[in-house]
Design a protein around this motif. Structure first.
Motif, mmCIF file in Angstrom:
data_model
loop_
_atom_site.group_PDB
_atom_site.id
_atom_site.type_symbol
_atom_site.label_atom_id
_atom_site.label_comp_id
_atom_site.label_asym_id
_atom_site.label_seq_id
_atom_site.Cartn_x
_atom_site.Cartn_y
_atom_site.Cartn_z
ATOM 1 N N GLN A 136 0.845 -1.195 0.000
ATOM 2 C CA GLN A 136 0.000 0.000 0.000
ATOM 3 C C GLN A 136 0.880 1.245 0.000
ATOM 4 O OE1 GLN A 136 -2.905 0.047 3.141
ATOM 5 N NE2 GLN A 136 -3.220 2.254 3.008
ATOM 6 N N ALA A 137 0.498 2.244 -0.779
ATOM 7 C CA ALA A 137 1.281 3.474 -0.862
ATOM 8 C C ALA A 137 1.337 4.168 0.494
ATOM 9 C CB ALA A 137 0.682 4.410 -1.904
ATOM 10 N N ALA A 138 2.484 4.793 0.776
ATOM 11 C CA ALA A 138 2.634 5.525 2.035
ATOM 12 C C ALA A 138 1.694 6.720 2.054
ATOM 13 C CB ALA A 138 4.077 5.986 2.197
ATOM 14 N N ALA A 139 1.204 7.068 3.225
ATOM 15 C CA ALA A 139 0.262 8.177 3.369
ATOM 16 C C ALA A 139 0.849 9.246 4.268
ATOM 17 C CB ALA A 139 -1.063 7.678 3.955
ATOM 18 N N ALA A 140 0.493 10.497 3.979
ATOM 19 C CA ALA A 140 0.980 11.610 4.788
ATOM 20 C C ALA A 140 0.296 11.620 6.154
ATOM 21 C CB ALA A 140 0.711 12.926 4.071
ATOM 22 N N ARG A 141 0.995 12.134 7.138
ATOM 23 C CA ARG A 141 0.442 12.231 8.492
ATOM 24 C C ARG A 141 -0.638 13.308 8.539
ATOM 25 N NH1 ARG A 141 1.552 15.670 12.693
ATOM 26 N NH2 ARG A 141 1.131 14.888 14.794
ATOM 27 N N ARG A 142 -1.700 13.033 9.290
ATOM 28 C CA ARG A 142 -2.772 14.004 9.476
ATOM 29 C C ARG A 142 -2.978 14.282 10.955
ATOM 30 N NH1 ARG A 142 -7.923 12.290 5.737
ATOM 31 N NH2 ARG A 142 -6.823 11.813 3.801
ATOM 32 N N GLU A 143 -3.148 15.547 11.279
ATOM 33 C CA GLU A 143 -3.503 15.890 12.651
ATOM 34 C C GLU A 143 -4.996 15.687 12.848
ATOM 35 O OE1 GLU A 143 -2.234 19.702 13.881
ATOM 36 O OE2 GLU A 143 -0.106 19.324 13.504
ATOM 37 N N VAL A 144 -5.381 15.420 14.080
ATOM 38 C CA VAL A 144 -6.797 15.242 14.395
ATOM 39 C C VAL A 144 -7.249 16.355 15.331
ATOM 40 C CG1 VAL A 144 -6.696 12.763 14.052
ATOM 41 C CG2 VAL A 144 -6.325 13.697 16.342
ATOM 42 N N ALA A 145 -8.556 16.613 15.322
ATOM 43 C CA ALA A 145 -9.114 17.723 16.103
ATOM 44 C C ALA A 145 -9.587 17.270 17.474
ATOM 45 C CB ALA A 145 -10.246 18.376 15.326
ATOM 46 N N VAL A 146 -8.796 16.403 18.099
ATOM 47 C CA VAL A 146 -9.050 15.983 19.483
ATOM 48 C C VAL A 146 -7.850 16.416 20.312
ATOM 49 C CG1 VAL A 146 -9.446 14.059 21.047
ATOM 50 C CG2 VAL A 146 -10.400 13.991 18.733
ATOM 51 N N ARG A 454 -16.076 17.562 -4.809
ATOM 52 C CA ARG A 454 -14.851 17.725 -4.017
ATOM 53 C C ARG A 454 -13.746 18.365 -4.847
ATOM 54 N NH1 ARG A 454 -13.782 15.353 0.683
ATOM 55 N NH2 ARG A 454 -11.585 15.184 0.159
ATOM 56 N N GLU A 455 -12.941 19.168 -4.175
ATOM 57 C CA GLU A 455 -11.782 19.765 -4.830
ATOM 58 C C GLU A 455 -10.572 18.840 -4.792
ATOM 59 O OE1 GLU A 455 -11.110 23.472 -2.900
ATOM 60 O OE2 GLU A 455 -13.020 24.356 -3.543
ATOM 61 N N LYS A 456 -10.546 17.916 -3.838
ATOM 62 C CA LYS A 456 -9.417 17.006 -3.666
ATOM 63 C C LYS A 456 -9.937 15.595 -3.504
ATOM 64 C CE LYS A 456 -5.238 16.425 -0.840
ATOM 65 N NZ LYS A 456 -4.489 16.920 0.341
ATOM 66 N N ALA A 457 -9.273 14.639 -4.141
ATOM 67 C CA ALA A 457 -9.729 13.248 -4.098
ATOM 68 C C ALA A 457 -9.526 12.649 -2.709
ATOM 69 C CB ALA A 457 -8.971 12.417 -5.128
ATOM 70 N N PHE A 458 -10.370 11.673 -2.374
ATOM 71 C CA PHE A 458 -10.162 10.912 -1.145
ATOM 72 C C PHE A 458 -8.859 10.118 -1.263
ATOM 73 C CE2 PHE A 458 -14.836 11.194 -1.634
ATOM 74 C CZ PHE A 458 -15.129 11.883 -0.475
ATOM 75 N N ALA A 459 -8.202 9.886 -0.135
ATOM 76 C CA ALA A 459 -6.914 9.181 -0.165
ATOM 77 C C ALA A 459 -6.771 8.287 1.053
ATOM 78 C CB ALA A 459 -5.758 10.185 -0.198
ATOM 79 N N ALA A 460 -6.113 7.147 0.860
ATOM 80 C CA ALA A 460 -5.904 6.203 1.954
ATOM 81 C C ALA A 460 -4.985 6.795 3.017
ATOM 82 C CB ALA A 460 -5.317 4.901 1.427
ATOM 83 N N ARG A 461 -5.244 6.445 4.263
ATOM 84 C CA ARG A 461 -4.382 6.827 5.370
ATOM 85 C C ARG A 461 -3.492 5.646 5.741
ATOM 86 N NH1 ARG A 461 -8.683 9.362 9.537
ATOM 87 N NH2 ARG A 461 -6.812 9.554 10.817
ATOM 88 N N ARG A 462 -2.567 5.885 6.662
ATOM 89 C CA ARG A 462 -1.653 4.819 7.073
ATOM 90 C C ARG A 462 -2.407 3.616 7.624
ATOM 91 N NH1 ARG A 462 2.184 5.009 12.392
ATOM 92 N NH2 ARG A 462 2.464 2.766 12.573
ATOM 93 N N GLY A 463 -3.450 3.888 8.384
ATOM 94 C CA GLY A 463 -4.307 2.815 8.866
ATOM 95 C C GLY A 463 -3.615 1.843 9.800
ATOM 96 N N LEU A 464 -3.833 0.539 9.548
ATOM 97 C CA LEU A 464 -3.407 -0.498 10.483
ATOM 98 C C LEU A 464 -1.985 -0.998 10.246
ATOM 99 C CD1 LEU A 464 -6.685 -2.648 10.484
ATOM 100 C CD2 LEU A 464 -6.106 -0.706 11.951
ATOM 101 N N ARG A 465 -1.313 -0.490 9.238
ATOM 102 C CA ARG A 465 0.020 -1.011 8.900
ATOM 103 C C ARG A 465 1.002 -0.912 10.059
ATOM 104 N NH1 ARG A 465 2.005 1.917 3.584
ATOM 105 N NH2 ARG A 465 0.796 3.595 4.530
ATOM 106 N N LEU A 466 1.751 -1.965 10.245
ATOM 107 C CA LEU A 466 2.758 -1.987 11.307
ATOM 108 C C LEU A 466 4.056 -1.330 10.881
ATOM 109 C CD1 LEU A 466 2.234 -5.642 12.615
ATOM 110 C CD2 LEU A 466 1.402 -3.516 13.640
ATOM 111 N N ASP A 467 4.323 -1.272 9.576
ATOM 112 C CA ASP A 467 5.564 -0.687 9.068
ATOM 113 C C ASP A 467 5.377 -0.370 7.592
ATOM 114 O OD1 ASP A 467 8.492 -0.567 8.061
ATOM 115 O OD2 ASP A 467 8.735 -0.794 10.222
ATOM 116 N N ASP A 468 6.027 0.699 7.119
ATOM 117 C CA ASP A 468 5.930 1.028 5.695
ATOM 118 C C ASP A 468 6.617 -0.012 4.823
ATOM 119 O OD1 ASP A 468 4.466 3.298 6.172
ATOM 120 O OD2 ASP A 468 6.199 4.645 6.193
#
Length: 522
Positions: A136-146, A454-468
């Motif tokens: 799976q392609a690597a995904a950029a880190r996202r901050e969360v609003a919590v 949408r102006e930007k496509a949906f994209a996969a997040r890192r999710g459950l992966r243990l390592d890139d």
């Protein structure tokens, strides 16, 4: 190796579900994962229906998944006939439960890069299939609003039990949010009685926002008890400095209609997923990336509503962290974000009513009260299935990922019960708040609500992966499984992780020490 028990219809999908979790942790690309799940689920179901029990054996190496499913059943007399779509020898008990459509073996072959079946009467059946895949392609880190509020955690562990994706830990006397697992549903904030968890990026005072167009969820207007009707709540907001109020219901209906039209296009893969709930979109991107292509390419209602007021800059009342995050990605279009639980407290409206607001004639004409709602706005289109509540939503997405909902045109999924009426930051019974809104709301607005692409496509997040790196991920998964066998399996949470398996993962990834579990074997 996964055991499959004959006739155990209650646990259909248990073996293939365990395989799916393993493949997600090592980082299999989403399209290959979807094919693997459909094939594995069909093979497992065949063993449960037709055999005396069996096993699923899996080998994963060099971008190739090999699966062998062998059973001790009666065997197949005519393999060629069994491979025909619609042919089935399933017993009545299986058919009554919806199994036995005669698509199992054809679906396995269709979703495999290599397929083989061996069977004979009295000798059982062995099905082997192979699927090639890429990481799976690597995904950029996202901050969360919590955000974590220092000094308030009491160690009650309610947040651990509330989080549906196991994104919370409690370590060092405070909560820790694992951002790559967090879908920003707000369950942890709703469960935290001490206020140790809160919305991030919201205004603490309304003073600087007065006079701005105010975008509110319909749910907000049903929160003030039997004594304050919807119109009174709106007039109360005007009295507080917000005469221009826009209710999201119209944009929700516009999106519902647009998604239904999108789903009808020839060749569209079903089910189409409505992006109405940002938390569910986060869940798909994090845990179900193979379904990203099923998301209809529209903005959520709150994004669309803010876009309509980009010229003036709107203030928005939000019901969850996920809405905060999508709005934070709209620079220059916002005056501010307000949380439903704090920024617009019920007592302000109630005080207005008690001081005479209820008794005097409502000057609706003097306020620009924009209620976007048609008579059918709460009624989904005939080809739309609405599912609410995060656990049921996850079950629906699991079924969709396994290829079991291809007859459903549209899934409209809401993380909260009754949609935003069930926001965990609100206190009124969701069904009651919805009833109050639907009983009294009427169309009085001159603003045209519309769905927005949408102006930007949906994209996969890192999710459950243990390592890139997939090789390292496989090694870590083996170590994780070894640690799970050493832990007690009580899922007590005392270690600060929601389950023993979550603690094992924390240890493997360096987020916790093995000594965190005081009951560890050996």
């Amino acid at each position: 190796m996964y055991r499959i028990i004959a006739g155990d219809y209650e646990r259909v999908g248990a073996a293939s579900g365990s395989l799916k979790e393993m493949l997600k942790k090592v980082g299999m690309d989403p399209l290959a994962l979807r094919r693997a799940m459909i094939a594995a689920y069909e093979a497992e179901t065949n063993v449960i229906i037709h055999s005396l029990g069996g096993e699923m054996r899996v080998t994963l190496e060099d971008g190739v998944l090999d699966v062998e499913v062998a059973d001790a059943g009666p065997g197949i007399a005519d393999i060629e006939q069994a491979m025909r779509e619609g042919y089935s020898t399933a017993p009545a008990a299986a058919r009554e439960l919806g199994f036995g459509a005669g698509m199992g073996l054809p679906n396995i072959r269709r979703n495999s890069d290599r397929f083989q079946i061996e069977s004979a009467p009295g000798r059982g059946t062995c099905v082997r299939f192979m699927i090639r895949f890429a990481p799976q392609a690597a995904a950029a880190r996202r901050e969360v609003a919590v955000q974590v509020v220092a000094g308030r955690c009491t160690g009650c562990l309610r947040c651990l039990r509330a989080c549906p994706t196991e994104a919370l830990r409690v370590r060092g006397g405070r909560p820790l949010v694992l951002e790559h697992l967090c879908i920003e549903c707000g369950a942890c904030i709703g469960a935290c009685a001490s206020g140790a968890l809160a919305l991030k990026g919201v205004e603490e005072s309304l003073d600087a926002l007065k006079g701005a167009p105010l975008v509110v969820p319909a749910a907000l207007l049903g929160q003030f008890g039997a004594g304050v009707c919807v119109e009174a709540a709106l007039a109360g907001l005007a009295d507080l400095g917000f005469p221009d109020v826009q209710v999201l219901a119209g944009w929700e209906q516009a999106l519902r209609e647009a998604v239904a039209v999108w789903a009808r296009d020839e060749g569209r893969a079903w089910p189409v997923l409505s992006p109405v709930c940002p938390a569910v979109v986060n869940l798909v991107e994090m845990r179900f990336p193979s379904l990203i292509s099923h998301l209809a390419p529209f903005a959520s209602p709150v994004e669309a509503a803010v876009g309509e007021r980009a010229d003036r800059g709107a203030a928005v009342v939000v019901g969850c962290p996920a809405q905060c995050s999508v709005l934070a990605r709209l620079p220059g279009r916002l005056r501010g974000i307000v949380g439903v639980c704090a920024g617009l407290p019920a007592h302000a409206i109630l005080r207005w009513a008690a001081e005479g607001g209820r008794g005097r004639e409502l000057q609706i004409a003097d306020c620009r009260l924009q209620i976007e709602k048609s008579e059918q706005s709460a009624v989904p289109a005939p080809d739309t299935v609405v599912v609410s509540g995060i656990r049921r939503v996850m079950g629906a997405l699991e079924a969709a990922e396994n290829g079991l909902l291809s007859d459903v045109p549209v899934l409209e999924l809401h993380a909260c019960e009754e949609g935003c009426f069930g926001s965990l930051l609100l206190r009124e019974v969701p069904a009651v708040a919805r009833w109050r809104w639907e009983k009294e709301a009427k169309t009085t607005s001159d603003v045209v609500s519309r769905a927005v692409r949408r102006e930007k496509a949906f994209a996969a997040r890192r999710g459950l992966r243990l390592d890139d790196d997939m090789g390292r991920a496989i090694a870590k998964l083996a170590e994780l499984d070894r640690l799970v066998r050493e832990l007690p399996g009580l899922d007590c949470g005392v270690c600060g992780a929601p389950t023993c398996r979550a603690l094992a993962e924390d240890i493997v990834l360096g987020r916790a020490e093995a000594s965190a579990c005081v009951l560890r074997k050996g």
